[in-house]
Design a protein around this motif. Structure first.
Motif, PDB file in Angstrom:
ATOM      1  N   ILE A 110       0.831  -1.196   0.000  1.00 25.06           N
ATOM      2  CA  ILE A 110       0.000   0.000   0.000  1.00 25.06           C
ATOM      3  C   ILE A 110       0.869   1.251   0.000  1.00 25.06           C
ATOM      4  O   ILE A 110       0.603   2.232  -0.717  1.00 25.06           O
ATOM      5  N   GLN A 111       1.922   1.224   0.798  1.00 27.29           N
ATOM      6  CA  GLN A 111       2.793   2.392   0.906  1.00 27.29           C
ATOM      7  C   GLN A 111       3.485   2.706  -0.409  1.00 27.29           C
ATOM      8  O   GLN A 111       3.669   3.883  -0.763  1.00 27.29           O
ATOM      9  N   LEU A 112       3.874   1.692  -1.165  1.00 30.66           N
ATOM     10  CA  LEU A 112       4.532   1.931  -2.447  1.00 30.66           C
ATOM     11  C   LEU A 112       3.594   2.639  -3.420  1.00 30.66           C
ATOM     12  O   LEU A 112       4.000   3.554  -4.140  1.00 30.66           O
ATOM     13  N   PHE A 113       2.344   2.223  -3.448  1.00 29.58           N
ATOM     14  CA  PHE A 113       1.370   2.894  -4.309  1.00 29.58           C
ATOM     15  C   PHE A 113       1.163   4.347  -3.869  1.00 29.58           C
ATOM     16  O   PHE A 113       1.023   5.248  -4.699  1.00 29.58           O
ATOM     17  N   CYS A 114       1.150   4.585  -2.553  1.00 28.65           N
ATOM     18  CA  CYS A 114       1.017   5.949  -2.045  1.00 28.65           C
ATOM     19  C   CYS A 114       2.195   6.813  -2.480  1.00 28.65           C
ATOM     20  O   CYS A 114       2.022   7.980  -2.867  1.00 28.65           O
TER      21      CYS A 114
END
Length: 540
Positions: free
Chosen positions: A186-190
Motif C-alpha cells: 500500500i505504501q509503495l502505491f502511495c
C-alpha cells in the motif's frame, strides 16, 4: 513554533490509521508464535508481492528526500545522486550471486552463513556493523519524515517522529513480516501516486523556470580531485548494499529459490524507476526563485528582494510540496513521504530484531529456546530497536550523510567475510578475526567529517580542507578480503601440516569437523557449529 494546519493533521492521522488497519488485517488467521511465519511470512511471497515489498523497502524517506536534496545542492547535483542506480545494481547483483543459494539452503537470516563458517561469537561481532547500519538507515528516514511534517502541517519534529515510530513498532509487533509486507504494498502505491501528482503543479508554478534550461543548476559535476571520492561512494553503495537483512528477509521469504532471484531483478528496476519523481522534485527546487513564493526564511524578507534565498537543503522535498503545490496536493505528497518512511522503518525494526532473536538470543543465551520464546524475543527486540532508532532520528540532522554512512562498516567489515563464506571454502575464524580488526582500524582511521571524527590515518592525496580524496573505504574493504584469505590459508597450512600443534588451536577451528549443510529448518549446521566451537569435539 509554526501554527498547525488542522486539515493536514487530520489527513496524516487518517493515513496512519489506514496503515495500522492494514498491518493488523494482514495477520488475521496467521500463526503469530511460529518462527518461520513471524520472521519469513511462511516463505510464501510470490513475484508481485515480493517485488513490491522489496522495492518499497529500499525506496524509503532517506532515498526520496536524499535524492531530492542532492539534486538541489549546487555543490553536488545529479551526478552525485548515486543511491538510486547503485542500489538498483546492488539488487541485481544480489539476485545473480546470492539470492538463489541463500534460499536453497533455507537460511532464516543473512548472518546464518557467517555463523556456520566462523562460529556464534564471531557472528555477533560481524553483526555489530549491520546493527549500526540499520539504526543509521532508519534514523535517517524517520528524520526525513519529521522534517517533512514540520514544514507541511506545522507539527514539530519530535511529535511526528515519535508517533510514526510507535505505529510502525505496534503493527510490526503484532504481525511480523506479514504486516510489514502488506503495508509495504500500500505504501509503495502511495509513494508513486503522491509524488507524481505533485510534479505537474510544482513544475508549472510561476516561480519555477524550465528545469531543462536551468540544467546547470542541478546536473552537477565531478571535479578531478573528487573522482576517487565519487568512485568510493559508488562501490560502497553497490557492494555495501548487499549484506542487509532487510533485503534477505524478503529473498528468504519467497516461495522458491528461482523466485527469490527473479524478485531481486524486478525490484532493482522498480527501485530505479521510483527515483525519477524525486530527481524531478530536486531539479524543480534548484530551478525555483524562492523569493517569488510565500516562503519567508527570516523576518523582513519580501518577494521584491532580488537576493537569493537559501533553503535548508535537507528540506527541499517538503518545501516544494508546501510552497509550489496546492494544499490538497501537498497533503497527498506528505502521505507519500510518510508511506516511504513507514515502509522502510518497519522493515528495519523487524530485520534487526530477527537477527537478535535468531542469531544471538537462541545460540548464545538460550540454545533450547522454543519457537514461541524466540518469537517473543524478537518482539522485545523490536521495541528496543525502535527506541534506539527514534533516538537517532531526533539527534542527527543530516539525511543524506546518514544515507551514505549506513553502509560504511557493513562494506568494510561485514561484506568480505560474508561473501567469502559462499565462495571460498577454506576461509576460517582466524582470518575473519584479523580481517575484522584491521578493516575496522583502516575505516575508523580515515575519520568521518560528517560526525566530527578526525582522521588519524591520512591516505594518499589527503587534503587538510577537503579531507580524504583517496577511495579509502574501498581500500579498507579490499585489504580485509586479502587478510581473510592470507591468514586463513596460513593457519590452515600451519595447523593441518602439524607445524603448530593442534593444542594451540584456541578457536577450535581445526579440532572440529565440518558438519555440512543446513537441515530442512535451516538451524542444523549453525547450531552444530556452536557446540563444536564451544567444546572442541568432532561429535555432538
Amino acid at each position: 513554533m509554526a501554527e498547525i494546519n488542522i486539515a493536514g493533521a487530520i489527513a496524516i492521522v487518517l493515513f496512519y490509521l489506514v496503515i495500522l488497519g492494514i498491518g493488523l488485517w494482514a495477520v488475521r488467521g496467521r500463526r503469530r508464535d511460529n518462527e518461520e511465519e513471524a520472521m519469513l511470512a511462511g516463505r510464501s511471497l510470490g513475484l508481485v508481492i515480493g517485488t513490491l515489498t522489496l522495492t518499497a523497502t529500499w525506496v524509503g524517506g532517506g532515498y526520496i528526500n536524499g535524492t531530492a536534496e542532492v539534486l538541489y545542492d549546487k555543490s553536488l547535483g545529479l551526478v552525485w545522486a548515486q543511491a538510486p542506480w547503485c542500489y538498483a545494481i546492488s539488487l541485481g547483483l544480489g539476485g545473480l550471486l546470492f539470492a538463489k543459494v541463500m534460499r536453497e539452503r533455507k537460511y532464516v537470516t543473512m548472518i546464518d552463513p557467517v555463523q556456520e563458517k566462523y562460529g556464534a561469537i564471531m557472528g555477533v561481532l560481524l553483526y555489530i556493523p549491520a546493527l549500526l547500519g540499520e539504526i543509521f538507515w532508519s534514523g535517517a528516514i524517520l528524520s526525513a519524515l519529521g522534517a517533512t511534517v514540520s514544514v507541511v502541517i506545522g507539527l514539530d519534529r519530535f511529535t511526528s517522529v515519535i508517533v510514526s515510530s510507535c505505529i510502525a513498532i505496534f503493527y510490526t509487533l503484532i504481525g511480523g513480516l506479514y504486516s510489514v509486507v502488506y503495508t509495504d504494498v500500500i505504501q509503495l502505491f502511495c509513494i508513486f501516486i503522491g509524488l507524481w501528482l505533485s510534479i505537474p503543479f510544482a513544475m508549472t508554478h510561476k516561480a519555477v523556470s524550465s528545469i531543462s534550461e536551468d540544467s546547470g543548476k542541478w546536473l552537477g559535476e565531478i571535479p578531478t580531485d573528487q573522482i576517487g571520492v565519487w568512485l568510493d561512494y559508488a562501490l560502497l553503495l553497490i557492494w555495501g548494499g548487499l549484506p542487509w537483512q532487510i533485503y534477505f528477509q524478503r529473498v528468504l521469504s519467497c516461495k522458491s529459490p528461482s523466485m527469490s532471484r527473479t524478485v531481486s531483478y524486478t525490484a532493482s528496476i522498480g527501485c530505479l524507476l521510483m527515483a525519477i519523481p524525486a530527481v524531478l522534485i530536486g531539479a524543480i527546487g534548484a530551478s525555483t526563485d524562492w523569493t517569488q513564493t510565500s516562503y519567508r526564511p527570516f523576518e523582513g524578507v519580501t518577494t521584491n528582494q532580488t537576493a537569493s534565498v537559501e533553503l535548508d537543503k535537507t528540506l527541499i522535498l517538503p518545501m516544494v510540496l508546501q510552497y509550489l503545490t496546492p494544499p490538497v496536493v501537498s497533503f497527498i505528497g506528505l502521505g507519500a513521504v510518510s508511506a516511504a518512511v513507514m515502509s522502510s522503518t518497519d522493515s528495519s525494526f523487524l530485520s534487526v530484531s530477527t537477527i537478535l532473536a535468531h542469531n544471538i538470543y537462541r545460540p548464545i543465551f538460550r540454545k533450547k529456546a522454543s519457537e514461541k520464546e524466540v518469537v517473543w524475543a524478537m518482539r522485545v527486540a523490536v521495541v528496543i530497536v525502535g527506541a534506539a532508532v527514534t533516538g537517532m532520528a531526533l539527534s542527527v540532522e543530516s539525511i543524506y550523510a546518514l544515507f551514505h554512512l549506513c553502509s560504511d562498516l557493513i562494506y568494510v567489515v561485514l561484506f568480505p567475510p560474508w561473501c567469502l563464506s559462499f565462495f571460498w571454502k577454506d576461509v576460517n575464524t582466524y582470518g575473519s578475526v584479523v580481517g575484522y580488526v584491521v578493516g575496522l582500524l583502516l575505516r575508523v582511521g580515515g575519520g568521518e567529517d560528517k560526525i566530527g571524527f578526525p582522521a588519524f590515518i591520512k591516505y594518499p592525496f589527503y587534503d587538510e580542507v577537503k579531507g580524504q580524496l583517496f577511495p579509502f573505504r574501498t581500500f579498507a574493504m579490499i585489504v580485509t578480503f586479502v587478510i581473510l584469505i592470507v591468514v586463513s590459508s596460513l593457519t590452515k597450512y600451519l595447523f593441518e601440516g602439524d607445524i603448530i600443534p593442534l593444542k594451540y588451536d584456541f578457536l577450535n577451528e581445526f579440532k572440529t569437523c565440518n558438519i555440512g549443510k543446513a537441515n530442512e529448518t535451516g538451524h542444523g549446521p549453525i547450531e552444530d557449529k556452536y557446540v563444536m566451537k564451544e567444546h572442541g569435539n568432532s561429535e555432538i
